[in-house]
Design an enzyme around this catalytic site. Structure first.
Site, mmCIF file in Angstrom:
data_model
loop_
_atom_site.group_PDB
_atom_site.id
_atom_site.type_symbol
_atom_site.label_atom_id
_atom_site.label_comp_id
_atom_site.label_asym_id
_atom_site.label_seq_id
_atom_site.Cartn_x
_atom_site.Cartn_y
_atom_site.Cartn_z
ATOM 1 N N HIS A 298 0.836 -1.201 0.000
ATOM 2 C CA HIS A 298 0.000 0.000 0.000
ATOM 3 C C HIS A 298 0.875 1.257 0.000
ATOM 4 C CE1 HIS A 298 -2.731 -2.943 2.197
ATOM 5 N NE2 HIS A 298 -3.486 -2.583 1.183
ATOM 6 N N ARG B 205 -3.650 -10.302 4.366
ATOM 7 C CA ARG B 205 -4.034 -11.617 4.892
ATOM 8 C C ARG B 205 -2.822 -12.455 5.322
ATOM 9 N NH1 ARG B 205 -7.766 -10.575 0.719
ATOM 10 N NH2 ARG B 205 -9.951 -10.697 1.391
#
Ligand code: AMP
Length: 288
Positions: free
Chosen positions: A31, A181
């Site tokens: 990100h 995740r």
């Protein structure tokens, strides 16, 4: 840096060229690289943090999705984000929305086939963010290659006045593609998950060395099996249409989805024709 919870609040903060980086929070270096790219392309950089329930076809996955808002705000601050959009469910009309955006063929296979409703959720909320924030540019990761193709299609189909910018996949030093995740993998599962990137990188090596692209999904499948992984799919597809291909005539994605323990992981490498051969984009590796 300002944190806004309403679309109207963002409108008041905009100046010059605005770039949007949509995320579901639990921010990591992948990100961060999107934020860095967006920072260089804008006067006003907006990061949205919204765990979109609509795109989770598996309620257990939604329930287990990490939430780290304070750490996320620190990542945004360090990246020079001007405005964080952290809306409420009311603002996103999660429980009252009557409109769904459905994208056709490009969204139907691979992830679409294995995660029913997922791309309706993505397309609906991305359309809502693009309409409500009206950025000049929006940055998406190549890690989610089909999501990128779906978003490019919806932006073109609906003539949305936004430039879609694709950012390379960021990998850990050992090759594992970063994912929010990954924190749910045990040490042994993480070790096994490395088989995914290793198989894809072997596939990229094969094609770059002049091997037959039509044989690459078989080769990747064998590597995955040898690593004890049974993929949901191994696909060689056109990056725009997501249709299977057997030659590399245009930008092509070699993609895998596989479950490792409780977590479903996806990864890909991008293959493109160059100077009579093929060149692979394996993404960016963090220093060890
Ligand atoms: P997410 O928060 O997982 O919905 O992802 C938000 C954005 O970050 C999407 O455009 C993803 O494709 C992108 N992204 C997630 N993981 C990575 C990664 N390892 N490298 C580059 N981009 C990523």
């Amino acid at each position: 840096m300002h944190v806004e919870t309403t679309f109207g609040g963002i409108g008041r903060r905009r100046r010059g060229v605005t770039a949007l980086v949509p995320t579901m929070g639990a921010l990591h270096a992948g990100h961060r690289s999107l934020l860095d790219l967006g920072r260089g392309l804008s006067d006003t950089l907006v990061a949205s943090i919204w765990v979109n329930p609509l795109q989770f076809n598996d309620p257990a996955d939604l329930a287990a999705y990490p939430s780290t808002l304070d750490a996320d705000l620190a990542v945004c601050e360090a990246a020079g984000v001007d405005v964080v959009f952290a809306p409420t469910a009311e603002e996103m009309r999660t429980h009252t929305r009557q409109t769904v955006v459905t994208v056709g063929a490009v969204a139907e296979r691979w992830e679409g086939a294995h995660r029913p409703g997922h791309f309706d959720g993505v397309a609906t909320v991305v359309t809502q963010l693009l309409a409500g924030i009206a950025p000049d540019r929006a940055v998406f990761g190549r890690k989610d290659a089909q999501q990128l193709a779906v978003i490019r299609t919806l932006v073109a189909d609906l003539a949305l006045p936004v430039e879609v910018v694709a950012a390379p996949t960021v990998r850990d030093a050992d090759g594992l593609a970063l994912s929010s995740r990954n924190t749910r993998l045990s040490a042994t599962e993480r070790e096994r998950a490395l088989g995914i990137s290793a198989a894809l990188l072997a596939g990229a090596d094969h094609v770059e060395a002049g091997g037959d692209p039509a044989a690459v999904t078989g080769l990747v499948g064998e590597r995955l099996a040898a690593a004890g992984l049974s993929p949901e799919y191994v696909a060689l597809v056109d990056a725009v249409t997501m249709e299977s291909v057997e030659t590399i005539e245009a930008e092509t994605v070699l993609a895998v989805a596989a479950r490792v323990g409780p977590v479903r992981l996806i990864d890909n490498v991008v293959l493109a024709p160059a100077d009579g051969g093929v060149v692979a984009d394996r993404g960016i590796r963090l220093a060890g």
